[in-house]
Each structure stands twice: as C-alpha cells, then as structure tokens.
Scaffold this active site. Structure first.
Site, short mmCIF file in Angstrom:
data_model
loop_
_atom_site.label_atom_id
_atom_site.label_comp_id
_atom_site.label_asym_id
_atom_site.label_seq_id
_atom_site.Cartn_x
_atom_site.Cartn_y
_atom_site.Cartn_z
N GLY A 1 8.51 1.34 -15.51
CA GLY A 1 9.53 0.32 -15.73
C GLY A 1 10.96 0.75 -15.46
O GLY A 1 11.89 0.23 -16.06
N SER A 2 11.18 1.69 -14.55
CA SER A 2 12.57 2.11 -14.26
C SER A 2 13.35 0.97 -13.62
O SER A 2 14.56 0.82 -13.86
CB SER A 2 12.58 3.34 -13.36
OG SER A 2 12.20 3.04 -12.03
N ASN A 3 12.69 0.11 -12.84
CA ASN A 3 13.40 -1.05 -12.27
C ASN A 3 13.68 -2.09 -13.34
O ASN A 3 14.71 -2.77 -13.29
CB ASN A 3 12.60 -1.64 -11.11
CG ASN A 3 12.86 -0.89 -9.81
OD1 ASN A 3 13.92 -1.02 -9.22
ND2 ASN A 3 11.90 -0.09 -9.39
N LYS B 1 -10.45 -12.86 -11.56
CA LYS B 1 -9.02 -12.61 -11.31
C LYS B 1 -8.26 -13.92 -11.39
O LYS B 1 -7.10 -13.96 -11.80
CB LYS B 1 -8.81 -11.93 -9.95
CG LYS B 1 -7.40 -11.38 -9.79
CD LYS B 1 -7.19 -10.50 -8.59
CE LYS B 1 -5.73 -10.03 -8.54
NZ LYS B 1 -5.35 -9.41 -7.26
N ASN C 1 10.12 -9.27 -5.37
CA ASN C 1 9.43 -7.99 -5.48
C ASN C 1 10.29 -6.92 -4.84
O ASN C 1 11.03 -7.20 -3.90
CB ASN C 1 8.08 -8.04 -4.77
CG ASN C 1 7.35 -6.70 -4.85
OD1 ASN C 1 7.12 -6.18 -5.92
ND2 ASN C 1 7.01 -6.15 -3.69
N HIS D 1 10.02 -3.17 -2.99
CA HIS D 1 9.03 -2.29 -2.37
C HIS D 1 9.75 -1.05 -1.82
O HIS D 1 10.79 -1.20 -1.17
CB HIS D 1 8.27 -3.02 -1.25
CG HIS D 1 7.21 -2.20 -0.62
ND1 HIS D 1 6.00 -1.94 -1.25
CD2 HIS D 1 7.18 -1.54 0.56
CE1 HIS D 1 5.28 -1.15 -0.46
NE2 HIS D 1 5.97 -0.89 0.64
N SER E 1 13.11 -2.33 0.16
CA SER E 1 13.14 -3.76 0.53
C SER E 1 12.98 -4.61 -0.73
O SER E 1 12.11 -4.32 -1.56
CB SER E 1 12.00 -4.10 1.49
OG SER E 1 12.03 -3.29 2.65
N ASP F 1 3.55 -8.21 0.34
CA ASP F 1 4.80 -7.74 0.98
C ASP F 1 5.11 -8.49 2.28
O ASP F 1 5.69 -7.93 3.21
CB ASP F 1 4.70 -6.23 1.27
CG ASP F 1 4.35 -5.46 0.03
OD1 ASP F 1 3.60 -4.47 0.14
OD2 ASP F 1 4.79 -5.85 -1.06
N GLU G 1 16.72 1.74 -5.22
CA GLU G 1 16.07 0.57 -5.82
C GLU G 1 16.87 0.04 -7.01
O GLU G 1 17.07 -1.17 -7.17
CB GLU G 1 14.66 0.94 -6.28
CG GLU G 1 13.69 1.26 -5.18
CD GLU G 1 12.31 1.56 -5.72
OE1 GLU G 1 11.83 0.84 -6.59
OE2 GLU G 1 11.69 2.53 -5.23
N1 LIG Z 1 1.28 -12.41 -3.91
C1 LIG Z 1 1.88 -11.21 -3.99
N2 LIG Z 1 1.67 -10.42 -5.05
C2 LIG Z 1 2.29 -9.20 -5.11
C3 LIG Z 1 3.14 -8.77 -4.09
C4 LIG Z 1 3.35 -9.65 -2.97
O1 LIG Z 1 4.13 -9.34 -2.03
N3 LIG Z 1 2.71 -10.85 -2.96
N4 LIG Z 1 3.74 -7.51 -4.13
C5 LIG Z 1 3.04 -6.56 -4.96
C6 LIG Z 1 3.70 -5.26 -5.08
N5 LIG Z 1 3.20 -4.38 -4.00
C7 LIG Z 1 4.13 -3.91 -3.10
O2 LIG Z 1 5.33 -4.15 -3.18
C8 LIG Z 1 1.85 -4.04 -3.91
C9 LIG Z 1 1.16 -3.78 -5.08
C10 LIG Z 1 -0.19 -3.42 -5.03
C11 LIG Z 1 -0.84 -3.32 -3.80
C12 LIG Z 1 -2.29 -2.98 -3.77
O3 LIG Z 1 -2.85 -2.67 -2.74
N6 LIG Z 1 -2.90 -3.03 -4.98
C13 LIG Z 1 -4.32 -2.64 -5.14
C14 LIG Z 1 -4.67 -2.45 -6.61
C15 LIG Z 1 -3.80 -1.34 -7.21
C16 LIG Z 1 -4.03 -1.25 -8.73
O4 LIG Z 1 -4.49 -2.24 -9.32
O5 LIG Z 1 -3.70 -0.17 -9.27
C17 LIG Z 1 -5.20 -3.76 -4.60
O6 LIG Z 1 -4.77 -4.94 -4.71
O7 LIG Z 1 -6.29 -3.40 -4.16
C18 LIG Z 1 -0.14 -3.57 -2.63
C19 LIG Z 1 1.21 -3.92 -2.67
C20 LIG Z 1 2.77 -7.14 -6.34
N7 LIG Z 1 2.08 -8.40 -6.20
N1 LIG Z 2 4.26 -2.02 -3.92
C1 LIG Z 2 4.94 -1.98 -5.19
C2 LIG Z 2 5.51 -0.61 -5.45
O1 LIG Z 2 5.06 0.37 -4.85
N2 LIG Z 2 6.50 -0.56 -6.34
C3 LIG Z 2 7.13 0.71 -6.66
O2 LIG Z 2 6.62 1.30 -7.85
C4 LIG Z 2 7.59 2.28 -8.26
C5 LIG Z 2 7.67 2.37 -9.78
O3 LIG Z 2 8.44 1.30 -10.24
P1 LIG Z 2 9.02 1.30 -11.77
O4 LIG Z 2 9.66 2.64 -12.02
O5 LIG Z 2 10.00 0.16 -11.77
O6 LIG Z 2 7.81 1.07 -12.66
C6 LIG Z 2 8.91 1.90 -7.57
O7 LIG Z 2 9.20 2.82 -6.52
C7 LIG Z 2 8.61 0.54 -6.96
O8 LIG Z 2 9.32 0.27 -5.76
#
Ligand SMILES: Nc1nc2c(c(=O)[nH]1)N[C@@H](CN(C=O)c1ccc(C(=O)N[C@@H](CCC(=O)O)C(=O)O)cc1)CN2
Ligand SMILES: NCC(=O)N[C@@H]1O[C@H](COP(=O)([O-])[O-])[C@@H](O)[C@H]1O
Length: 208
Positions: free
Chosen positions: A14-16, A67, A109, A111, A143, A152, A181
C-alpha cells in the site's frame, strides 16, 4: 467544492495508498478516501488504512464460488459507499467488465512500466522490473491509466520515464520507480478532481 469520494483497491504494502493519503493531507487532492478494499489478507496496506481510520474490507476470491461473484461483492461495496473514483494501487487481480462499466473513466491504475511495454497478464509487481532488466532496456518508467476490460490497455493519463542503471537490481530499480509512482499517482488524481481529464477514444487530454 464538493470532495470526490475515493476507494482504493490494494493487494499488498500500500505505498501508493499512502502517497494518496499524504497528498490529501497536504491539501493537494480535493477528495476523501472513504474505502480501502484488499483482495489479500493481512497485508500492510490494511494497517495503513486502519491507522487513518479508513473503512476497510478484505474481499477474498477464495470466499466466493466464482470470480464473477467476487467482482459483484466488490461492486456492491463501491456502490454502497457511493464512490466517485476507484484507484487500483498495487492491486493484483483483473476486474471484470461489470465493474469497469459501472465506473466509466473513473477507475485508475498505476503500472510500473511505460505501457505498452512490460504490461498485461503476468506483468505485476517485481515481475515487471525483472522483465525490464532481462530485456536490457535503457528506459523504463511509470504509467497511470484509466482501466478498461483489458489488463493495462486503458487510455493513458500520465507517464514518466526512469533510467535503468547498469548496476540496477530488481530491488534498486523498484525503489527508484516507486518514488516516481508516489509523485505521479497523486498528480493524476488531482487532475481528475479538477475535471481536467478529457477522454477521447484512446487518448486522454489534459485541459489547462
Ligand atoms: N480490468 C482491469 N483490471 C485490472 C487492471 C486493468 O488494467 N484492467 N490492472 C491491474 C493491475 N495490473 C497492472 O497494472 C495487473 C495486475 C495483475 C496482473 C496479473 O497477471 N494477475 C494474475 C494474478 C496475480 C495474483 O492474483 O497474484 C492473473 O490475473 O493471472 C496483470 C496486471 C489490476 N486490475
Ligand atoms: N500491475 C500492477 C502493479 O504491478 N502494481 C505495482 O505494485 C507495486 C506495489 O504497489 P504498492 O506499494 O502501492 O502496494 C507498485 O510498483 C505498483 O506499481
């Protein structure tokens, strides 16, 4: 001016979330975090919410048969709290179309790469920086984008580049990217609260 109601979705440290909390406290964002939702148990981001007495929920996929039902549970809480803006902040699950449609251009979001590089399914957290170092790019970055049904793939709001150093490790790169970020996300949220973001197709125009 009326404060926008913000929900922050997390999966980890949760740093963001903390950066948004700090920006609100500093008067840089005309909004209020009404809700924090985590899809993982006992993460430090929940401690950050509790410290600020922000209502917080842990909504685990494993508690639901599908889900879709998990997504519905998240959507219900967001509607109950009359949220205006949803921030995904280190959130690691892909939200389905029902939630995305309920908040058109009102889910952001962050990234840790320059989309469309090193993003999409499988690219999250440290995995992103690992891929960046393995590829040997000289520039990575941050981004902030609106969320659509893809991973993304939504319209990009802000980006900032970060140089990759020859001696970088995943940890050192992650720390340097995180610093950007924590500056960029609050800036994007501030622009939203000021009504300065105009989306036309894939493009986001920042109004003066
Ligand atoms: N509809 C959307 N939902 C989310 C987005 C988005 O752009 N559209 N962004 C993500 C955040 N993210 C990158 O920024 C991201 C997060 C997770 C994954 C991923 O591959 N997750 C795995 C499961 C990982 C886990 O549960 O530990 C998966 O889905 O197989 C890719 C990109 C947040 N939601
Ligand atoms: N695709 C999503 C993703 O990779 N998010 C990334 O998770 C890290 C931890 O965030 P946090 O410190 O806010 O929990 C951050 O670098 C954020 O950009």
């Amino acid at each position: 001016m009326k404060k926008i109601k913000i929900a922050v979705l997390i999966s980890g440290g949760g740093s963001n979330l903390q950066a948004i909390i700090n920006a609100i406290k500093a008067g840089k964002i005309n909004g209020e975090i009404k809700l924090v939702i985590s899809d993982k148990k006992d993460v430090y981001g929940l401690e950050r919410a509790k410290k600020e007495e922000i209502h917080n929920f842990t909504i685990l996929q494993s508690d639901f048969s599908t889900k879709k039902q998990w997504n519905q549970a998240i959507l219900q809480v967001l509607e109950d709290y009359k949220i205006d803006l949803v921030l995904l902040a280190g959130f690691m699950s892909i939200l389905d179309k029902e939630i995305v449609k309920a908040f058109p251009n009102a889910i952001m979001n962050i990234h840790p790469s320059l989309i469309p590089s090193f993003c999409g399914k499988g690219y999250y957290g440290k995995k992103v920086h690992q891929a960046v170092l393995e590829y040997g790019v000289k520039l990575t970055g941050v981004s902030v984008h609106f969320v659509d049904e893809g991973a993304d793939t939504g319209p990009i709001i802000l980006q900032e580049a970060v140089k990759v150093k020859q001696e970088d490790t995943v940890e050192s790169l992650a720390q340097r990217v995180l610093k950007v970020e924590h500056k960029l996300y609050p800036k994007a949220v501030q622009l939203f609260t000021q009504g300065k973001l105009k989306v036309e197709g894939r493009k986001v125009f920042i109004l003066e």
